[in-house]
Design a protein around this motif. Structure first.
Motif, PDB file in Angstrom:
ATOM      1  N   PRO A 259       0.867  -1.192   0.000  1.00  0.00           N
ATOM      2  CA  PRO A 259       0.000   0.000   0.000  1.00  0.00           C
ATOM      3  C   PRO A 259       0.898   1.235   0.000  1.00  0.00           C
ATOM      4  N   TYR A 260       0.700   2.125  -0.940  1.00  0.00           N
ATOM      5  CA  TYR A 260       1.655   3.215  -1.130  1.00  0.00           C
ATOM      6  C   TYR A 260       1.753   4.162   0.055  1.00  0.00           C
TER       7      TYR A 260
ATOM      8  N   THR B 231      11.368  -8.038  -2.678  1.00  0.00           N
ATOM      9  CA  THR B 231      10.964  -7.440  -3.948  1.00  0.00           C
ATOM     10  C   THR B 231       9.635  -6.724  -3.736  1.00  0.00           C
ATOM     11  N   PHE B 232       9.607  -5.437  -4.068  1.00  0.00           N
ATOM     12  CA  PHE B 232       8.408  -4.646  -3.806  1.00  0.00           C
ATOM     13  C   PHE B 232       7.996  -3.848  -5.035  1.00  0.00           C
ATOM     14  N   LEU B 233       6.675  -3.725  -5.230  1.00  0.00           N
ATOM     15  CA  LEU B 233       6.117  -2.752  -6.165  1.00  0.00           C
ATOM     16  C   LEU B 233       5.745  -1.532  -5.333  1.00  0.00           C
ATOM     17  N   VAL B 234       6.332  -0.390  -5.656  1.00  0.00           N
ATOM     18  CA  VAL B 234       6.104   0.828  -4.875  1.00  0.00           C
ATOM     19  C   VAL B 234       5.872   2.006  -5.811  1.00  0.00           C
ATOM     20  N   GLN B 235       5.445   3.119  -5.252  1.00  0.00           N
ATOM     21  CA  GLN B 235       5.323   4.344  -6.042  1.00  0.00           C
ATOM     22  C   GLN B 235       6.699   4.718  -6.585  1.00  0.00           C
ATOM     23  N   LYS B 236       6.743   5.149  -7.827  1.00  0.00           N
ATOM     24  CA  LYS B 236       8.018   5.373  -8.503  1.00  0.00           C
ATOM     25  C   LYS B 236       8.931   6.326  -7.742  1.00  0.00           C
ATOM     26  N   GLU B 237       8.384   7.440  -7.278  1.00  0.00           N
ATOM     27  CA  GLU B 237       9.204   8.439  -6.587  1.00  0.00           C
ATOM     28  C   GLU B 237       9.806   7.875  -5.302  1.00  0.00           C
ATOM     29  N   VAL B 238       9.046   7.040  -4.594  1.00  0.00           N
ATOM     30  CA  VAL B 238       9.543   6.443  -3.352  1.00  0.00           C
ATOM     31  C   VAL B 238      10.663   5.447  -3.649  1.00  0.00           C
TER      32      VAL B 238
END
Length: 205
Positions: free
Chosen positions: A48-49, A70-77
């Motif tokens: 959760p972003y 391994t994580f999918l995160v908001q690009k800027e973070v």
């Protein structure tokens, strides 16, 4: 919560899957150990972003044996986590994450691949937890507090930012910076984590 019965049904023939319906951030160290066991584990998550940073830091600071994350995160973070000194996006999060792990950007995930389309782009990052930190501050808690204080006023010089945001006076800070070989007129974003560690160690000497 409505998904739990559905998951129990769809995963009924998967004996190697256990669904734990808990708030991850509220799990204690002993509960984490009970969930993951003593063996090395891999963590893969679409985070959760709005709680990305607390979750990643909880994992990095935990005693768990992690063989990879391994994580999918908001690009800027994700870019901030992996940023090198000297970049505008480099900050206290970069230093904290890189103290515990070696973070790498794997690939971008544009907003267009989601439906409905979100307002932000995403990125996949991997973090390999370090066996030992790359440098050793005398007090880890004070080290991270010093780093956060330095970045509170990014446009200020290091001496001005730290004298404003810590209890140290300028004379004490200047003496410690001289010992650590740090230019008082530099900005925080130019310093490596090791530089902050050296500064703290000089302050605590």
């Amino acid at each position: 919560k409505k998904l739990i019965p559905v998951l129990k049904d769809t995963l009924s023939d998967r004996p190697n899957v256990e669904v734990i319906n808990r708030d991850f951030l509220k799990l204690t160290e002993s509960e984490l150990a009970a969930c993951f066991g003593s063996e090395a584990v891999k963590v893969v998550a679409n985070l959760p972003y709005y709680v990305t940073t607390p979750i990643i830091m909880k994992l990095l600071e935990s005693p768990l044996t992690l063989s990879g994350m391994t994580f999918l995160v908001q690009k800027e973070v994700g870019q901030r986590i992996c940023a090198a000194p000297g970049k505008k996006i480099y900050g206290s999060l970069s230093i904290a994450a890189q103290y515990f792990a070696d973070p790498v950007i794997a690939f971008d995930v544009p907003a267009a691949v989601f439906m409905p389309r979100p307002k932000v782009d995403s990125i996949v990052i991997t973090l390999q937890k370090r066996g030992m930190p790359p440098y050793i501050p005398k007090d880890q808690t004070l080290f991270f507090a010093l780093v956060r204080a330095a970045f509170l006023n990014r446009r200020k010089t290091l001496i001005n930012s730290l004298s404003t945001n810590t209890s140290y006076d300028k004379e004490t800070l200047l003496a410690a910076m001289e010992t650590a070989g740090i230019d008082p007129g530099i900005r925080a974003e130019k310093l490596k984590g090791e530089d902050f560690s050296n500064l703290l160690n000089a302050l605590l000497a």
